[in-house]
Structures are given as C-alpha cells and as structure tokens.
Design an enzyme around this catalytic site. Structure first.
Site, PDB file in Angstrom:
ATOM      1  N   ARG A   1       1.817   6.707  -6.946  1.00 38.81           N
ATOM      2  CA  ARG A   1       0.195   7.680  -6.983  1.00 38.81           C
ATOM      3  C   ARG A   1       0.883   9.266  -7.147  1.00 38.81           C
ATOM      4  O   ARG A   1       0.623   9.993  -7.181  1.00 38.81           O
ATOM      5  CB  ARG A   1      -0.339   7.595  -5.785  1.00 38.81           C
ATOM      6  CG  ARG A   1      -1.774   8.472  -6.098  1.00 38.81           C
ATOM      7  CD  ARG A   1      -3.251   7.524  -5.197  1.00 38.81           C
ATOM      8  NE  ARG A   1      -2.905   7.536  -3.552  1.00 38.81           N
ATOM      9  CZ  ARG A   1      -3.763   7.009  -2.925  1.00 38.81           C
ATOM     10  NH1 ARG A   1      -5.065   7.078  -3.323  1.00 38.81           N
ATOM     11  NH2 ARG A   1      -3.610   6.793  -1.558  1.00 38.81           N
TER      12      ARG A   1
ATOM     13  N   TYR B   1       0.246  -1.240   0.326  1.00 42.87           N
ATOM     14  CA  TYR B   1      -0.291   0.641  -0.332  1.00 42.87           C
ATOM     15  C   TYR B   1       0.828   1.308   0.201  1.00 42.87           C
ATOM     16  O   TYR B   1       0.831   2.543  -0.786  1.00 42.87           O
ATOM     17  CB  TYR B   1      -0.671   0.400   0.553  1.00 42.87           C
ATOM     18  CG  TYR B   1      -1.981   1.398   1.844  1.00 42.87           C
ATOM     19  CD1 TYR B   1      -2.624   1.552   0.709  1.00 42.87           C
ATOM     20  CD2 TYR B   1      -1.862   2.064   2.267  1.00 42.87           C
ATOM     21  CE1 TYR B   1      -3.145   2.857   0.518  1.00 42.87           C
ATOM     22  CE2 TYR B   1      -2.494   3.029   2.523  1.00 42.87           C
ATOM     23  CZ  TYR B   1      -3.231   3.599   1.686  1.00 42.87           C
ATOM     24  OH  TYR B   1      -4.093   4.292   1.807  1.00 42.87           O
TER      25      TYR B   1
ATOM     26  N   TYR C   1      -1.309  12.937   6.579  1.00 35.56           N
ATOM     27  CA  TYR C   1      -0.692  11.808   7.797  1.00 35.56           C
ATOM     28  C   TYR C   1       0.896  12.127   7.722  1.00 35.56           C
ATOM     29  O   TYR C   1       1.136  11.832   6.628  1.00 35.56           O
ATOM     30  CB  TYR C   1      -0.809  10.257   7.085  1.00 35.56           C
ATOM     31  CG  TYR C   1      -2.388  10.618   6.957  1.00 35.56           C
ATOM     32  CD1 TYR C   1      -3.041  10.169   7.732  1.00 35.56           C
ATOM     33  CD2 TYR C   1      -2.810   9.056   6.358  1.00 35.56           C
ATOM     34  CE1 TYR C   1      -4.472   9.959   7.929  1.00 35.56           C
ATOM     35  CE2 TYR C   1      -4.512   7.858   6.626  1.00 35.56           C
ATOM     36  CZ  TYR C   1      -4.763   8.531   7.235  1.00 35.56           C
ATOM     37  OH  TYR C   1      -5.992   8.203   7.490  1.00 35.56           O
TER      38      TYR C   1
ATOM     39  N   GLU D   1     -13.830  -1.329   6.409  1.00 35.22           N
ATOM     40  CA  GLU D   1     -13.739   0.187   5.376  1.00 35.22           C
ATOM     41  C   GLU D   1     -15.436   0.326   4.594  1.00 35.22           C
ATOM     42  O   GLU D   1     -15.617  -0.671   4.203  1.00 35.22           O
ATOM     43  CB  GLU D   1     -12.787  -0.111   4.365  1.00 35.22           C
ATOM     44  CG  GLU D   1     -13.011   2.137   4.199  1.00 35.22           C
ATOM     45  CD  GLU D   1     -11.161   1.377   3.037  1.00 35.22           C
ATOM     46  OE1 GLU D   1     -10.091   1.492   3.731  1.00 35.22           O
ATOM     47  OE2 GLU D   1     -11.606   2.069   1.899  1.00 35.22           O
TER      48      GLU D   1
ATOM     49  N   ARG E   1     -11.617  12.835   2.279  1.00 39.50           N
ATOM     50  CA  ARG E   1     -12.901  11.853   3.109  1.00 39.50           C
ATOM     51  C   ARG E   1     -13.765  12.026   1.961  1.00 39.50           C
ATOM     52  O   ARG E   1     -14.564  11.166   2.554  1.00 39.50           O
ATOM     53  CB  ARG E   1     -13.062  12.769   4.055  1.00 39.50           C
ATOM     54  CG  ARG E   1     -11.612  12.940   5.126  1.00 39.50           C
ATOM     55  CD  ARG E   1     -10.531  11.441   5.393  1.00 39.50           C
ATOM     56  NE  ARG E   1      -9.982  11.917   6.184  1.00 39.50           N
ATOM     57  CZ  ARG E   1      -8.772  10.247   5.969  1.00 39.50           C
ATOM     58  NH1 ARG E   1      -9.077   9.076   5.814  1.00 39.50           N
ATOM     59  NH2 ARG E   1      -7.637  10.821   7.263  1.00 39.50           N
TER      60      ARG E   1
HETATM   61  C1  3EB Z   1      -7.691   5.883   5.839  1.00 38.10           C
HETATM   62  O1  3EB Z   1      -8.029   6.522   6.364  1.00 38.10           O
HETATM   63  C2  3EB Z   1      -8.263   4.177   5.346  1.00 38.10           C
HETATM   64  O2  3EB Z   1      -4.993   5.270  -0.165  1.00 38.10           O
HETATM   65  O3  3EB Z   1      -6.691   5.969  -1.569  1.00 38.10           O
HETATM   66  C3  3EB Z   1      -9.381   5.288   3.166  1.00 38.10           C
HETATM   67  C4  3EB Z   1      -9.411   5.664   1.589  1.00 38.10           C
HETATM   68  C5  3EB Z   1      -7.896   5.049   2.970  1.00 38.10           C
HETATM   69  C6  3EB Z   1      -8.593   6.102   0.582  1.00 38.10           C
HETATM   70  C7  3EB Z   1      -6.348   5.443  -0.407  1.00 38.10           C
HETATM   71  C8  3EB Z   1      -7.072   4.839   2.067  1.00 38.10           C
HETATM   72  C9  3EB Z   1      -7.636   5.674   0.482  1.00 38.10           C
HETATM   73  O4  3EB Z   1      -6.124   5.938   5.519  1.00 38.10           O
HETATM   74  C10 3EB Z   1      -7.614   3.686   4.111  1.00 38.10           C
END
Ligand code: 3EB
Length: 332
Positions: free
Chosen positions: A149, A142, A202, A321, A215
């Site tokens: 990306r 990931y 992050y 998820e 989000r």
């Molecule tokens: C998170 O909140 C959970 O890498 O495109 C959620 C939605 C998550 C999209 C992405 C990853 C992605 O980090 C993981």
C-alpha cells in the site's frame, strides 16, 4: 446532489434507484456483482438475515465503468469503486510476497482510475484480506499489505503521511484481496486522534512500513459533509491496551471514537456530530465475545445503527475494531 446511506437485509430495490456502490455482508454468493458492491464473506452476529446490503444512494445521473478490474460508478464528482484481486495472480519473489505485490497493484490501479476520472482525492478505503495475522516469508500478512500500500502511494506521488485517507483493514477467513473506495474532486480534511500516535508515524515495531491511513476524514459534497471514522481499536499512543479484556477494549475503542468525533466537531461545517447518530460496523475477532461487546457498546452509545460481523483485527492482541460514518447537510 444528495447522498444517502441505507443498510437492509433486502436487496436494494430498483425503485430506490441511484445506487452508487455498497457492500454485501454475510453470505454474498459466489457471483461478483456487476456494479461496485464489495462482497464481504463473514459471519454476521445479532442479525436474523444471512446477508445485509449496504448502499450509498445518489439522486444524480450515474456513469459506470470497468477499469483494470475495478468496478466503479460515478455521480457528479463522487466515485465509488471496488477491486478484487486474486493473490495467486501475483507470483511472490524473494523480497516481495504475492500479497504485497497484489496490494501495490490494487492501489496503483485505483490511483490510475482516479487520475483518469480527474477525481484524485481518495476519501475512504475498505480493505479486506485473507488470514491477516498469518506470517509468511518471515512477515505477518498485514505488514506485507502495508508495504504494498505505501509503495503505491509513494510511486503515484501521493504522500504517505498527513493527508491520507480514512480506512479500515480487516482479515477474513479466505477470499481475494478486496478493496472498496470512495473518492472525490476535493481533498478530504483528515482527522487524527489526540490520544493516539498517527498510524503513519507508528514505530517500526509494527512492521517495516507504517500503515497509510488517517483516523478519520471530513469529505465534502456540494451540500453535504460526510464524516468517516476509520477502523478504531484499543490503542493508546501506539500500544495495544487491555489485552485479553474485551470489555476494556470496547470502552477504549469508544473513547478513541469520541476523541476523533471531538476533532470532527472542531473542524465541522455542519451541525455537531453525536455518538448516537453514527452508523457503525463492529468487527469481532472471537464469536464468543459478541454478546459482551454488544452490551458494552449499548451502554455507551444507546440505540444506534450497528452491524456486527466476524473479522480478524490487524494485531493479534486486538479483539475488536469499530468504524463509523455519518452524513450531515452543510450549514447555511
Ligand atoms: C490501528 O489503529 C488499528 O491499515 O488501514 C485501523 C484502521 C487499523 C485502518 C489500516 C488499520 C487500518 O492501527 C488497525
């Protein structure tokens, strides 16, 4: 133009017409469809059908094409595309894994197509890759995907923070890197979650490059507003909460969806959104957790359109998820 979304065990009938794109979930078969339909090979839970067809339908003439391996269709200023890349076509080097290279290439091709179509604004992406939590070349896959990306976003002069698309990224047992996307002529309004650190911010604990997604998003057609809620998990701030507690993770994910919904309702240009009207896709890591997740969700959102499927979430400690979307007519 009116956009509709349907989900059904039957192949979308030709009568319905106007399929812009969609997904086949479950056991899609081995032949890649000629039109942009994302094949998602995964066990479905709570469904008697072995396959589910999802389609975005439009009532305008459709043009279609193939561009560098992307199958796409366009109606008015709305475009849906799917790209599948075989990682083995991208040899790894010392500092770039096959997956990282394939991810960067997929996104570069998407941006190239969107520029050529003059529909530069990516609204929503659906990313699937094999063995998402496997570590190779010293890095979880990931995290490799995140590097590729983000590289493509920056290389193609898209920011990697702030105005980034809604998305999900899930692991499947096998198969190619598969990315579906929806794009348009106008920027979507990105939504963030006040309970969470934006994913693009992050800290480095979660990988050398932050994930590039928002989000959620509000996207606009001439007469409609689309709400996309990105894949949402049991994360508060930037940390996983309720490790090992699937019901707790389920409730926390829903609290996060409610928070994004609150943001959507603050920024909406259509009537208020409610939890019960959304179409949901729920990704369940362990098949044995399905019943508890189904019951916990039902108690919180009541009867809603929900598809449950097996998928690996992008952090080993996340057990599920949830993503969702809705379509509203614009006010006035
Ligand atoms: C998170 O909140 C959970 O890498 O495109 C959620 C939605 C998550 C999209 C992405 C990853 C992605 O980090 C993981």
């Amino acid at each position: 133009m009116a956009l509709r979304f349907i989900s059904s065990p039957a192949t979308v009938s030709r009568e319905t017409g106007g399929e812009l794109g969609g997904a086949i979930l479950g056991e899609p078969g081995s032949v890649a469809p000629s039109w942009p339909q994302q094949r998602i090979f995964a066990a479905l839970f709570g469904s008697t059908a072995s396959v589910l067809h999802e389609a975005w339908l439009v009532d305008l003439p459709i043009t279609s094409g193939q561009s560098q391996g992307i199958a796409w269709r366009r109606a008015g200023d709305l475009l849906f595309g799917v790209i599948e890349l075989d990682e083995t076509d991208f040899p790894s080097t010392e500092n770039c894994s096959s997956l990282q290279a394939a991810s960067a290439e997929a996104y570069r091709r998407i941006f190239h197509l969107l520029d050529a179509q003059q529909l530069p604004h990516l609204w929503r992406l659906w990313n699937y890759l094999a063995a998402i939590n496997l570590e190779t070349q010293g890095l979880e896959r990931y995290r490799q995907f995140n590097i590729g990306r983000q590289d493509a976003f920056l290389e193609c002069h898209r920011g990697a923070t702030g105005n980034v698309p809604a998305a999900c990224a899930l692991g499947l047992a096998g198969g190619p890197l598969s990315i579906a996307f929806m794009a348009g002529a106008t920027p979507a309004v990105p939504l963030e979650n006040p309970r969470q650190v934006s994913a693009y911010n992050y800290p480095a604990d979660y990988g050398p490059r932050s994930p590039t997604f928002s989000r959620g998003a509000l996207a606009y057609l001439p007469e409609q507003e689309i709400l996309f809620i990105s894949g949402t998990a049991s994360i508060v701030g930037h940390q996983t909460v309720h490790p090992g507690d699937v019901a707790g993770q389920c409730r926390e994910s829903l609290a996060n969806i409610e928070a994004v919904l609150g943001e959507a309702n603050r920024l909406r240009r259509s009537p208020p959104y409610a939890l019960g009207e959304l179409s949901y896709r729920v990704y369940v890591r362990n098949a044995g957790d399905f019943q508890l997740i189904r019951q916990t969700l039902a108690a919180l959102i009541g009867v809603a359109e929900v598809i449950f499927m097996q998928a690996d979430v992008c952090r080993q400690d996340l057990l599920l998820e949830i993503e969702a979307h809705a379509l509203h007519a614009l006010e006035n």
